[in-house]
Design an enzyme around this catalytic site. Structure first.
Site, mmCIF file in Angstrom:
data_model
loop_
_atom_site.group_PDB
_atom_site.id
_atom_site.type_symbol
_atom_site.label_atom_id
_atom_site.label_comp_id
_atom_site.label_asym_id
_atom_site.label_seq_id
_atom_site.Cartn_x
_atom_site.Cartn_y
_atom_site.Cartn_z
ATOM 1 N N ARG A 1 -8.515 -16.451 10.997
ATOM 2 C CA ARG A 1 -7.935 -16.407 9.652
ATOM 3 C C ARG A 1 -6.665 -17.247 9.540
ATOM 4 O O ARG A 1 -5.811 -17.239 10.415
ATOM 5 C CB ARG A 1 -7.603 -14.947 9.304
ATOM 6 N N ARG B 1 -0.340 3.515 4.198
ATOM 7 C CA ARG B 1 -0.913 3.334 5.532
ATOM 8 C C ARG B 1 -0.820 4.628 6.329
ATOM 9 O O ARG B 1 -1.383 4.732 7.400
ATOM 10 C CB ARG B 1 -0.111 2.276 6.277
ATOM 11 N N ARG C 1 -2.965 -3.188 16.030
ATOM 12 C CA ARG C 1 -3.132 -2.760 14.637
ATOM 13 C C ARG C 1 -4.399 -1.941 14.465
ATOM 14 O O ARG C 1 -4.452 -1.011 13.661
ATOM 15 C CB ARG C 1 -3.144 -3.982 13.710
ATOM 16 N N ARG D 1 -0.880 -16.155 10.695
ATOM 17 C CA ARG D 1 0.131 -15.109 10.739
ATOM 18 C C ARG D 1 0.398 -14.725 12.193
ATOM 19 O O ARG D 1 -0.531 -14.647 12.997
ATOM 20 C CB ARG D 1 -0.355 -13.889 9.962
ATOM 21 N N LYS E 1 -9.288 -7.099 2.247
ATOM 22 C CA LYS E 1 -8.435 -6.493 1.209
ATOM 23 C C LYS E 1 -7.694 -7.555 0.406
ATOM 24 O O LYS E 1 -7.609 -7.462 -0.812
ATOM 25 C CB LYS E 1 -7.395 -5.549 1.827
HETATM 26 P P1 AMP Z 1 -0.472 -6.410 5.962
HETATM 27 O O1 AMP Z 1 -0.387 -7.757 5.340
HETATM 28 O O2 AMP Z 1 -0.775 -5.343 4.960
HETATM 29 O O3 AMP Z 1 -1.395 -6.372 7.133
HETATM 30 O O4 AMP Z 1 0.986 -6.069 6.537
HETATM 31 C C1 AMP Z 1 1.609 -6.875 7.507
HETATM 32 C C2 AMP Z 1 2.614 -6.050 8.291
HETATM 33 O O5 AMP Z 1 3.620 -5.509 7.412
HETATM 34 C C3 AMP Z 1 2.036 -4.835 8.985
HETATM 35 O O6 AMP Z 1 1.491 -5.150 10.253
HETATM 36 C C4 AMP Z 1 3.257 -3.934 9.098
HETATM 37 O O7 AMP Z 1 4.120 -4.386 10.122
HETATM 38 C C5 AMP Z 1 3.965 -4.185 7.776
HETATM 39 N N1 AMP Z 1 3.486 -3.266 6.725
HETATM 40 C C6 AMP Z 1 2.811 -3.620 5.604
HETATM 41 N N2 AMP Z 1 2.512 -2.552 4.856
HETATM 42 C C7 AMP Z 1 3.020 -1.479 5.518
HETATM 43 C C8 AMP Z 1 3.014 -0.086 5.265
HETATM 44 N N3 AMP Z 1 2.424 0.436 4.178
HETATM 45 N N4 AMP Z 1 3.645 0.723 6.168
HETATM 46 C C9 AMP Z 1 4.249 0.227 7.260
HETATM 47 N N5 AMP Z 1 4.264 -1.089 7.575
HETATM 48 C C10 AMP Z 1 3.657 -1.946 6.718
#
Ligand code: AMP
Length: 219
Positions: free
Chosen positions: A129, A92, A172, A161, A17
Site C-alpha cells: 500500500r 478502536r 497492529r 506509511r 476503510k
Molecule cells: P489509522 O490510519 O486509522 O490506521 O491510524 C494510524 C495510527 O494512528 C494508528 O496506528 C494509531 O497509532 C493512531 N490512531 C488512529 N486512530 C486511533 C484511535 N482511535 N485510538 C488510538 N490510536 C489511534
C-alpha cells in the site's frame, strides 16, 4: 445530534476503510472523521500534538483514549460535521466507543459497518500500500502514482506509511484482536453491527455497504 447521519467503519488496517470512507462521505455528504489522518497531519506539520504522538504512530501503537476522544469531540464541532460524520479508525477500544456514545447520545450512531478481511490478506495488501499524504488516496506499489511519487488526484506526495512496514503490521493485527475485536460485540449488542466481506473489489464492497444502508432504512 440524533438527526445526524453518523456511521462507524470498523475493520483491520488494510481492509479498505480509507477507500470506502472517501466514497461514502462523497455519496452521503458526510464529514470524514479519521483520527489516523488527524494524527498523521499533526506529525507531518510538526505541531505539539504531532511531536507528542510521533513515536507511538511510528511504532504502530495506540494513542491514549483521552487524547483521541478529545480530537473527535473537537472534529464534530466543525461545520462540515453538522449533518453527520463517518468515523474511520475511531473508536478502536470500548473506552472510545463509550465516549462516542456519551458524545452523540444513544441514537447518535445509525450503523456500524465491519469490513472483514483475513490476516494473510491484510499483510499482503498493507506491504504493497502507498498513500497520498495530502488527500489520502490509496495506491498499490505498482501504480504509476506510487512509482512516480505524485498523487493523480491532488499532486501530493505518495508515500509508504511508516506503520505499513511488516513489524508494525503484526503489532497492529494483535492490537486489533485485543482492543478492537470486543467492539464488534459492543455494537452487536446494540443491534447496530453489519459485516461485509472485504475480500472483494472496492466497487463490490461499496455496493454491499450501500445495500445494508438501504435495507436498514438508514440512507
Ligand atoms: P489509522 O490510519 O486509522 O490506521 O491510524 C494510524 C495510527 O494512528 C494508528 O496506528 C494509531 O497509532 C493512531 N490512531 C488512529 N486512530 C486511533 C484511535 N482511535 N485510538 C488510538 N490510536 C489511534
Amino acid at each position: 445530534m440524533s438527526g445526524q447521519l453518523n456511521l462507524v467503519l470498523l475493520g483491520k488496517q488494510g481492509a479498505g476503510k480509507g477507500t470506502q470512507s472517501l466514497r461514502l462521505c462523497k455519496r452521503y455528504g458526510l464529514a470524514h472523521i479519521s483520527t489516523g489522518d488527524i494524527l498523521r497531519a499533526a506529525v507531518a506539520g510538526d505541531t505539539p500534538l504531532g511531536r507528542e504522538v510521533k513515536s507511538v504512530l511510528d511504532a504502530g501503537g495506540l494513542v491514549s483514549d483521552e487524547l483521541v476522544n478529545k480530537l473527535v469531540e473537537d472534529r464534530f464541532k466543525d461545520p462540515d460535521a453538522a449533518t453527520g460524520g463517518l468515523l474511520d479508525g475511531f473508536p478502536r477500544t470500548t473506552g472510545q466507543a463509550e465516549a462516542l456514545e456519551a458524545l452523540l447520545g444513544k441514537d447518535g450512531i445509525k450503523l456500524v459497518i465491519n469490513i472483514d478481511l483475513p490476516n494473510e490478506l491484510v499483510l499482503q495488501r498493507l506491504t504493497s500500500r502507498r498513500v497520498c499524504q495530502e488527500c489520502g488516496t490509496i495506491y498499490k506499489d505498482t501504480d504509476v502514482a506510487a512509482i512516480s511519487g505524485t498523487c493523480e488526484v491532488c499532486g501530493g506526495d505518495v508515500i509508504q506509511r511508516s506503520d505499513d512496514k511488516p513489524e508494525a503490521i503484526e503489532k497492529r493485527l494483535a492490537m486489533f484482536e485485543r482492543d478492537t475485536r470486543p467492539l464488534l460485540a459492543f455494537y452487536e449488542s446494540r443491534g447496530l453491527l453489519v459485516t461485509v466481506n472485504g475480500d472483494q473489489s472496492p466497487d463490490e464492497v461499496t455496493s454491499d455497504i450501500e445495500q445494508q444502508l438501504r435495507s436498514r432504512g438508514v440512507a
